[in-house]
Design a protein around this motif. Structure first.
Motif, PDB file in Angstrom:
ATOM      1  N   SER A   1      50.133 -59.430 -93.181  1.00 43.22           N
ATOM      2  CA  SER A   1      50.956 -60.605 -92.890  1.00 43.22           C
ATOM      3  C   SER A   1      50.136 -61.881 -92.808  1.00 43.22           C
ATOM      4  O   SER A   1      50.687 -62.983 -92.860  1.00 43.22           O
TER       5      SER A   1
ATOM      6  N   THR B   1      50.390 -53.598 -91.553  1.00 44.39           N
ATOM      7  CA  THR B   1      51.313 -54.729 -91.456  1.00 44.39           C
ATOM      8  C   THR B   1      50.648 -56.005 -90.953  1.00 44.39           C
ATOM      9  O   THR B   1      50.832 -57.081 -91.534  1.00 44.39           O
TER      10      THR B   1
ATOM     11  N   ALA C   1      51.430 -55.477 -99.906  1.00 47.24           N
ATOM     12  CA  ALA C   1      52.075 -55.516 -98.589  1.00 47.24           C
ATOM     13  C   ALA C   1      52.617 -54.145 -98.197  1.00 47.24           C
ATOM     14  O   ALA C   1      52.592 -53.768 -97.023  1.00 47.24           O
TER      15      ALA C   1
END
Length: 441
Positions: free
Chosen positions: A386, A382, A377
């Motif tokens: 996610s 991002t 992560a």
């Protein structure tokens, strides 16, 4: 006869057979009434296809189910003993051979260890030794299960390396990390294994066969796309865009994660495999001052490393042994390298899931994978990070063999439940023959 889209009537029959077989295989037993809406065929088409498959022994009745106000409906299923498959895993610690029926019930299994104890031996992947192991294993499982080899759909083989398909010799393996340079494995097996010449061989990368198994039967079911990671002595991956179609193997272990870094067994420097494969992981532990068990194989040595890094607490409630700081540090560094490697997969392919399999990946387990997730992560973009779920595979350390066995099964389905594609002669219409003769004069 051509129909819309350039397909022939024969193509449509094959596609209908394929649709019925796949639906019964993955979701059966089902009634004829349920099959039609599930695959988009009329009740007449379903009845015709089912009648063919029953007559050929591929489909059988499996009891009845009550209907809403009518007669009970007969359930149908794939006949498990109508055909068989052999799966072979040419792994990095052993050669495993298994024989299955169509329901993937294991009927026989043989394992032939490859030498891994002590210093890495030059002959560990000797081609003649591997071919002999596969030959002997196939002979033994056929003998133990007492199956008719004429009913074999084929032999699937998972191997480390890149597989090239040539018109002359079939599958050729380029296994740089194991010293295989254009090994004509399919020809060698055909010349060595006493099976009928009509039995086909399906040879592919081991990560790809693992991916096939996890997508069909394991943690990948229901995903529209995934990356399946094979973590053993080395590391590899398979990218899958459809749960019923074969994925594509990618040499993920040979992405550069450190310029001018450690020497990889492929000959390059700084590859992910030079830091994250079980072989490299144990080497780094020893170089840092750790004490892998002498003369132990990789699986035993990795077990010892994990026990040192994550000691079990005392049963009486007292303080347990302290974690081995060296082993723990090497594992944590490895988790960061793997996390960065997972981030590359996330950024490149934006998968719905990343599934980790292979004997080493499963042995490292959830505790280690949790740290890998954190690093992935941090290194990935991002938005795709996610949306991805990183999980362990669910089929265990033998999933490569299962995946290898379903390579011939996938072809069987694709051909509508026929062992070989039917190449019937296309008859030209009368006007085409007349005009062709006219043009010749």
């Amino acid at each position: 006869m051509k129909v819309r889209g350039g397909r022939t009537v024969r193509d449509l029959r094959r596609e209908n057979r394929t649709a019925v077989l796949q639906r019964l295989y993955f979701d059966g037993p089902l009634s004829r009434f349920s099959l039609g809406p599930a695959i988009g065929l009329s009740s007449g088409s379903v009845s015709n296809v089912v009648a063919e498959l029953v007559a050929e022994g591929l489909v059988e009745e499996a009891g009845t189910v009550d209907s809403a106000g009518g007669r009970p409906r007969t359930l149908l299923r794939i006949s498990p003993d109508s055909a068989y498959m052999i799966g072979v895993d040419v792994g990095e610690t052993r050669v495993r051979v298994e024989l299955f029926d169509l329901a993937l019930t294991e009927l026989a299994r043989v394992e032939k260890p490859l030498s891994t104890a002590g210093p890495r031996r030059v002959d560990r992947y000797d081609v003649a030794v591997v071919v002999a192991h596969v030959r002997d294993g196939i002979e033994q499982v056929v003998r133990e299960a007492r199956v008719d080899t004429q009913r074999l759909l084929g032999v699937g083989v998972g191997v480390p390396g890149i597989v090239e398909r040539t018109p002359e010799g079939g599958a050729v393996v380029h296994g740089q990390t194991i010293g295989w340079d254009a090994v004509p494995l399919e020809r060698l097996l055909r010349d060595s294994v006493p099976l009928p010449r009509t039995v086909p061989y399906y040879i592919d990368n081991g990560a790809k066969t693992l991916g096939q198994a996890e997508m069909w039967f394991g943690a990948g079911r229901g995903a529209s796309n995934a990356v399946v990671v094979l973590f053993g002595s080395g590391v590899g991956a398979c990218v899958v865009d459809d749960d019923l179609r074969p994925g594509r193997a990618v040499e993920w272990g040979h992405l550069t994660v450190r310029v001018r870094g450690r020497r990889c067994r492929c000959g390059s420097q700084g590859c992910l495999e030079a830091y994250a494969g079980a072989e490299a992981l144990l080497q780094r532990w020893a170089e840092a001052g750790g004490r892998p068990p002498l003369e132990a194989g990789e699986e035993t040595a990795l077990t010892a490393m994990l026990a040192a890094a994550y000691p079990v607490a005392a049963l009486d409630g007292g303080a347990g042994p302290e974690p081995d700081a060296t082993a723990l540090a090497v594992l944590e560094e490895t988790a960061e390298y793997l996390g960065a490697g997972f981030a590359d997969l996330i950024n490149l392919f934006q998968p719905e899931r990343i599934l980790v399999g292979g004997w080493a990946g499963l042995q490292l387990g959830d505790r280690f994978l949790s740290t890998v997730r954190t690093h992935a992560a941090a290194y990935a973009l991002t938005y795709p990070a996610s949306r991805v779920h990183i999980e362990l595979g669910t089929l265990g350390p033998d999933a490569v063999t299962v995946g290898a066995a379903i390579l011939p099964l996938a072809e069987f389905f694709a051909h509508g439940g026929r062992r070989e594609p039917v190449e019937a002669e296309e008859l030209a219409p009368a006007w085409a023959t007349a005009l062709r003769e006219r043009a010749a004069h």
